[in-house]
Design a protein around this motif. Structure first.
Motif, PDB file in Angstrom:
ATOM      1  N   TRP A  14      57.342  17.746 -10.264  1.00 50.43           N
ATOM      2  CA  TRP A  14      56.416  17.466  -9.176  1.00 50.43           C
ATOM      3  C   TRP A  14      56.825  16.133  -8.553  1.00 50.43           C
ATOM      4  O   TRP A  14      57.542  15.338  -9.163  1.00 50.43           O
ATOM      5  N   THR A  25      51.976  12.608   0.388  1.00 48.70           N
ATOM      6  CA  THR A  25      52.166  14.020   0.064  1.00 48.70           C
ATOM      7  C   THR A  25      52.339  14.212  -1.436  1.00 48.70           C
ATOM      8  O   THR A  25      52.671  13.290  -2.171  1.00 48.70           O
ATOM      9  N   ARG A  27      54.084  17.484  -3.968  1.00 50.59           N
ATOM     10  CA  ARG A  27      54.722  18.800  -4.061  1.00 50.59           C
ATOM     11  C   ARG A  27      54.762  19.210  -5.525  1.00 50.59           C
ATOM     12  O   ARG A  27      55.122  18.419  -6.396  1.00 50.59           O
ATOM     13  N   GLU A  78      54.765  27.604  -4.739  1.00 48.58           N
ATOM     14  CA  GLU A  78      55.277  26.286  -4.389  1.00 48.58           C
ATOM     15  C   GLU A  78      54.300  25.676  -3.391  1.00 48.58           C
ATOM     16  O   GLU A  78      54.124  26.194  -2.283  1.00 48.58           O
ATOM     17  N   ASN A  80      52.573  22.421  -1.231  1.00 48.17           N
ATOM     18  CA  ASN A  80      52.698  21.100  -0.612  1.00 48.17           C
ATOM     19  C   ASN A  80      51.313  20.633  -0.183  1.00 48.17           C
ATOM     20  O   ASN A  80      50.527  21.421   0.373  1.00 48.17           O
TER      21      ASN A  80
END
Length: 202
Positions: A14, A25, A27, A78, A80
């Motif tokens: 991550w 952000t 991820r 996945e 974001n």
């Protein structure tokens, strides 16, 4: 890691990015063993490490794929996310800001951000400000203009609390030193000439 208050299983690496006066952000990947769980855009994400909250924000994109390269279950998502600073990009401001201290201005502004708090008693007074008129301005632009007028930085933290603070008045959350386990592998630097230009006088 929780998504809308429900613990989810992360898979693999991550990453988190942070930015001054902008949205950070995160991820990561999550696994759905049964295939019935499907994360949605704008779901709220909270991530903690050793009991400390290190990210809070919303899902802004989801990519579905099979775990391990297979087409069926389990499924891998996945994901974001953008942090809670993004709340300031979702509102518009239509009002005259009265003259006063930065603290008083922020206490007045926070009413335009549902779900966000501001504790005026624990925040610094800040510089004095003049009257400013705003008509249909994105709320993040109002905060950015306050930053330009005061040189202070703004954030909506991982608990949805609004702050502005002078540069250099806060310590980094951790130090990166040789052997302390924070940096992975070698620390590297890469100079480049991006946006390089000679000075031209006309």
């Amino acid at each position: 890691l929780t998504i809308n208050g429900v613990a989810q299983q992360m898979l693999g690496d991550w990453s988190i990015t942070d930015a001054a006066n902008n949205s950070g952000t995160m991820r990561f990947n999550v696994v759905s063993e049964s295939g019935f769980y499907i994360p949605s855009l704008d779901d709220e994400v909270i991530f903690q490490q050793n009991g400390t909250r290190v990210f809070g924000g919303f899902i802004n994109s989801v990519r579905l794929m099979g775990a391990g390269g297979e087409g069926g279950t389990p499924l891998r998502y996945e994901i974001n996310c953008v942090d809670f600073n993004s709340l300031a990009t979702r509102r518009f401001f239509h009002e005259d800001l009265p003259a006063g201290t930065l603290n008083a201005t922020l206490a007045h502004l926070v009413a335009w951000l549902p779900g966000v708090t501001y504790n005026a008693a624990s925040e610094p007074t800040g510089p004095d400000l003049e009257v400013v008129n705003y008509k249909g301005v994105k709320f993040s632009d109002v905060l950015n203009q306050l930053s330009e007028r005061t040189t202070w930085l703004w954030e909506i933290d991982y608990f949805k609390a609004l702050h502005m603070f002078a540069p250099g008045s806060r310590s980094a959350p951790y130090s990166v030193t040789a052997g302390n386990g924070v940096a992975l592998l070698d620390v590297t630097a890469e100079p480049n000439r991006k946006d390089f230009a000679n000075k031209v006088i006309v």
